[in-house]
Design a protein around this motif. Structure first.
Motif, PDB file in Angstrom:
ATOM      1  N   THR A  80       0.741  -1.137   0.046  1.00 23.76           N
ATOM      2  CA  THR A  80       0.012   0.007   0.050  1.00 23.76           C
ATOM      3  C   THR A  80       0.720   1.354  -0.214  1.00 23.76           C
ATOM      4  OG1 THR A  80      -1.619  -1.216   1.346  1.00 23.76           O
ATOM      5  CG2 THR A  80      -1.962   1.146   1.196  1.00 23.76           C
ATOM      6  N   PRO A  81       0.657   2.256  -0.991  1.00 20.09           N
ATOM      7  CA  PRO A  81      -0.112   2.019  -1.860  1.00 20.09           C
ATOM      8  C   PRO A  81       0.349   1.223  -3.017  1.00 20.09           C
ATOM      9  CG  PRO A  81       1.307   4.066  -2.149  1.00 20.09           C
ATOM     10  CD  PRO A  81       1.480   3.481  -0.931  1.00 20.09           C
ATOM     11  N   PRO A  82      -0.441   0.647  -4.068  1.00 21.08           N
ATOM     12  CA  PRO A  82       0.173  -0.075  -5.240  1.00 21.08           C
ATOM     13  C   PRO A  82       1.104   0.541  -5.899  1.00 21.08           C
ATOM     14  CG  PRO A  82      -2.335   0.478  -5.673  1.00 21.08           C
ATOM     15  CD  PRO A  82      -1.997   1.334  -4.446  1.00 21.08           C
ATOM     16  N   LEU A  83       2.321  -0.427  -5.910  1.00 18.56           N
ATOM     17  CA  LEU A  83       3.615  -0.063  -6.668  1.00 18.56           C
ATOM     18  C   LEU A  83       3.335   0.590  -8.151  1.00 18.56           C
ATOM     19  CD1 LEU A  83       5.359  -3.407  -5.814  1.00 18.56           C
ATOM     20  CD2 LEU A  83       5.821  -1.062  -4.652  1.00 18.56           C
ATOM     21  N   GLN A  84       4.181   1.895  -8.280  1.00 13.68           N
ATOM     22  CA  GLN A  84       3.785   2.642  -9.257  1.00 13.68           C
ATOM     23  C   GLN A  84       5.402   3.195  -9.552  1.00 13.68           C
ATOM     24  OE1 GLN A  84       1.238   5.836  -8.843  1.00 13.68           O
ATOM     25  NE2 GLN A  84       1.239   6.242 -11.085  1.00 13.68           N
ATOM     26  N   GLY A  85       5.946   2.738 -10.531  1.00 11.51           N
ATOM     27  CA  GLY A  85       7.449   3.181 -10.966  1.00 11.51           C
ATOM     28  C   GLY A  85       7.487   4.100 -11.979  1.00 11.51           C
ATOM     29  N   GLY A  86       6.166   4.476 -12.608  1.00 13.83           N
ATOM     30  CA  GLY A  86       6.209   5.561 -13.379  1.00 13.83           C
ATOM     31  C   GLY A  86       7.164   5.475 -14.763  1.00 13.83           C
ATOM     32  N   GLU A  87       7.830   4.476 -14.964  1.00 13.00           N
ATOM     33  CA  GLU A  87       8.623   4.275 -16.130  1.00 13.00           C
ATOM     34  C   GLU A  87       7.975   3.692 -17.170  1.00 13.00           C
ATOM     35  OE1 GLU A  87      12.103   4.865 -18.021  1.00 13.00           O
ATOM     36  OE2 GLU A  87      11.544   5.349 -15.769  1.00 13.00           O
ATOM     37  N   ARG A  88       7.538   2.548 -17.262  1.00 12.99           N
ATOM     38  CA  ARG A  88       6.625   1.611 -18.296  1.00 12.99           C
ATOM     39  C   ARG A  88       5.721   1.136 -17.695  1.00 12.99           C
ATOM     40  NH1 ARG A  88      11.054  -1.804 -21.287  1.00 12.99           N
ATOM     41  NH2 ARG A  88       9.016  -2.796 -22.116  1.00 12.99           N
ATOM     42  N   GLU A  93       2.352  -3.164 -14.442  1.00 17.41           N
ATOM     43  CA  GLU A  93       1.359  -4.405 -14.531  1.00 17.41           C
ATOM     44  C   GLU A  93       2.131  -5.546 -14.388  1.00 17.41           C
ATOM     45  OE1 GLU A  93       0.162  -4.368 -18.711  1.00 17.41           O
ATOM     46  OE2 GLU A  93      -0.655  -2.252 -18.592  1.00 17.41           O
ATOM     47  N   LYS A  94       3.340  -5.924 -14.653  1.00 19.06           N
ATOM     48  CA  LYS A  94       3.756  -7.239 -13.912  1.00 19.06           C
ATOM     49  C   LYS A  94       4.220  -7.222 -12.644  1.00 19.06           C
ATOM     50  CE  LYS A  94       6.181  -8.075 -18.502  1.00 19.06           C
ATOM     51  NZ  LYS A  94       7.506  -7.919 -19.355  1.00 19.06           N
ATOM     52  N   VAL A  95       4.372  -6.101 -12.290  1.00 17.99           N
ATOM     53  CA  VAL A  95       4.856  -5.899 -10.716  1.00 17.99           C
ATOM     54  C   VAL A  95       3.456  -6.309  -9.926  1.00 17.99           C
ATOM     55  CG1 VAL A  95       5.534  -4.474  -8.562  1.00 17.99           C
ATOM     56  CG2 VAL A  95       6.977  -4.718 -10.673  1.00 17.99           C
ATOM     57  N   ALA A  96       2.327  -5.526 -10.306  1.00 21.41           N
ATOM     58  CA  ALA A  96       0.934  -5.611  -9.840  1.00 21.41           C
ATOM     59  C   ALA A  96       0.752  -7.042  -9.801  1.00 21.41           C
ATOM     60  CB  ALA A  96       0.138  -4.693 -10.311  1.00 21.41           C
ATOM     61  N   SER A 117      11.423   0.504 -12.015  1.00 20.56           N
ATOM     62  CA  SER A 117      11.679   1.784 -12.618  1.00 20.56           C
ATOM     63  C   SER A 117      13.368   2.178 -12.939  1.00 20.56           C
ATOM     64  CB  SER A 117      11.214   3.032 -11.462  1.00 20.56           C
ATOM     65  OG  SER A 117      11.063   4.203 -12.093  1.00 20.56           O
ATOM     66  N   TYR A 118      13.522   3.486 -13.581  1.00 21.21           N
ATOM     67  CA  TYR A 118      14.676   3.916 -13.653  1.00 21.21           C
ATOM     68  C   TYR A 118      14.870   4.949 -12.666  1.00 21.21           C
ATOM     69  CZ  TYR A 118      19.076   5.964 -15.770  1.00 21.21           C
ATOM     70  OH  TYR A 118      20.176   6.791 -15.908  1.00 21.21           O
ATOM     71  N   GLY A 119      15.829   4.619 -11.830  1.00 26.10           N
ATOM     72  CA  GLY A 119      16.124   5.510 -10.598  1.00 26.10           C
ATOM     73  C   GLY A 119      15.987   6.972 -10.785  1.00 26.10           C
ATOM     74  N   PRO A 120      16.970   7.477 -11.528  1.00 24.92           N
ATOM     75  CA  PRO A 120      17.155   8.807 -11.784  1.00 24.92           C
ATOM     76  C   PRO A 120      15.785   9.658 -12.212  1.00 24.92           C
ATOM     77  CG  PRO A 120      19.077   7.647 -12.348  1.00 24.92           C
ATOM     78  CD  PRO A 120      18.002   6.719 -12.161  1.00 24.92           C
ATOM     79  N   ARG A 121      15.138   9.120 -12.928  1.00 23.66           N
ATOM     80  CA  ARG A 121      13.648   9.614 -13.585  1.00 23.66           C
ATOM     81  C   ARG A 121      12.572   9.222 -12.424  1.00 23.66           C
ATOM     82  NH1 ARG A 121      15.264   7.838 -18.927  1.00 23.66           N
ATOM     83  NH2 ARG A 121      14.531   6.062 -18.805  1.00 23.66           N
ATOM     84  N   LEU A 122      12.591   8.321 -11.555  1.00 23.46           N
ATOM     85  CA  LEU A 122      11.816   8.109 -10.494  1.00 23.46           C
ATOM     86  C   LEU A 122      11.782   9.467  -9.621  1.00 23.46           C
ATOM     87  CD1 LEU A 122       9.765   6.139  -8.993  1.00 23.46           C
ATOM     88  CD2 LEU A 122      11.751   5.553  -7.888  1.00 23.46           C
TER      89      LEU A 122
END
Length: 183
Positions: A80-88, A93-96, A117-122
């Motif tokens: 919680t909250p749902p995992l959200q890397g924001g990259e792709r 979806e695969k992590v969820a 995710s890609y860390g620097p962009r996250l």
């Protein structure tokens, strides 16, 4: 005089009885603690985390790992909250799906990982969550393991060198330059 000696003997006997009772209580507590330690040492210990894939790669992965000595069964995760890397979106979806699915068994030292995710962009994106509360439930040889709940705080790794080149990238560059020399 004999009454005084008898009274002292009774007091000493009562003190010895109290001392013996306290020793028995202490021994029982020690036995219970030893049994608990023995039981916990034989249980699986499953942890989920978000961490760099390899040093300096910049890629962050969501991992599930059994660092305990026995097989974990029926591993269930709640985040919680749902995992959200924001990259792709396909990574999210695969992590969820991985979080939603019960893992039938996870042997000792087994590590599963999914791109997150890609860390620097996250860390450039202020609208993505930086803290996740994780609960891990599983079963071990002795039955259900006590659920483990903790917080993954991505701000802890924000200052790490996530965007340095990896050894693999440097080897690729060397191979490319060597190829140019051979031509």
């Amino acid at each position: 005089m004999s009454n005084a000696i008898a009274a002292i003997a009774v007091l000493i006997s009562i003190a010895a009885l109290i001392y013996s009772r306290l020793q028995a209580i202490y021994s029982r507590r020690q036995l219970e603690l030893g049994e608990r330690v023995r039981k916990e040492a034989a249980e699986p210990y499953v942890v989920a985390d978000i961490q760099p894939r390899v040093g300096g790669s910049g890629l962050l992965v969501f991992t599930v790992e059994n660092i305990g000595p026995t097989v974990a069964r029926d591993v269930e995760l709640s985040v919680t909250p749902p995992l959200q890397g924001g990259e792709r979106s396909d990574w999210d979806e695969k992590v969820a799906r991985a979080v939603a699915r019960k893992i039938p068994h996870l042997p000792p030292r087994r590590r599963l990982e999914w791109y997150f995710s890609y860390g620097p962009r996250l860390f450039e994106s202020a609208d993505l969550p930086r803290q996740y509360t994780v609960t891990v439930k599983s079963k071990g040889p002795g039955g259900p393991v006590e659920p483990l709940t903790y917080v993954i705080d991505l701000d802890v790794i924000q200052g790490m060198a996530l965007d340095r080149e990896t050894v693999v990238a440097k080897l690729g560059l060397i191979a490319k330059n060597t190829e140019c020399l051979c031509k």
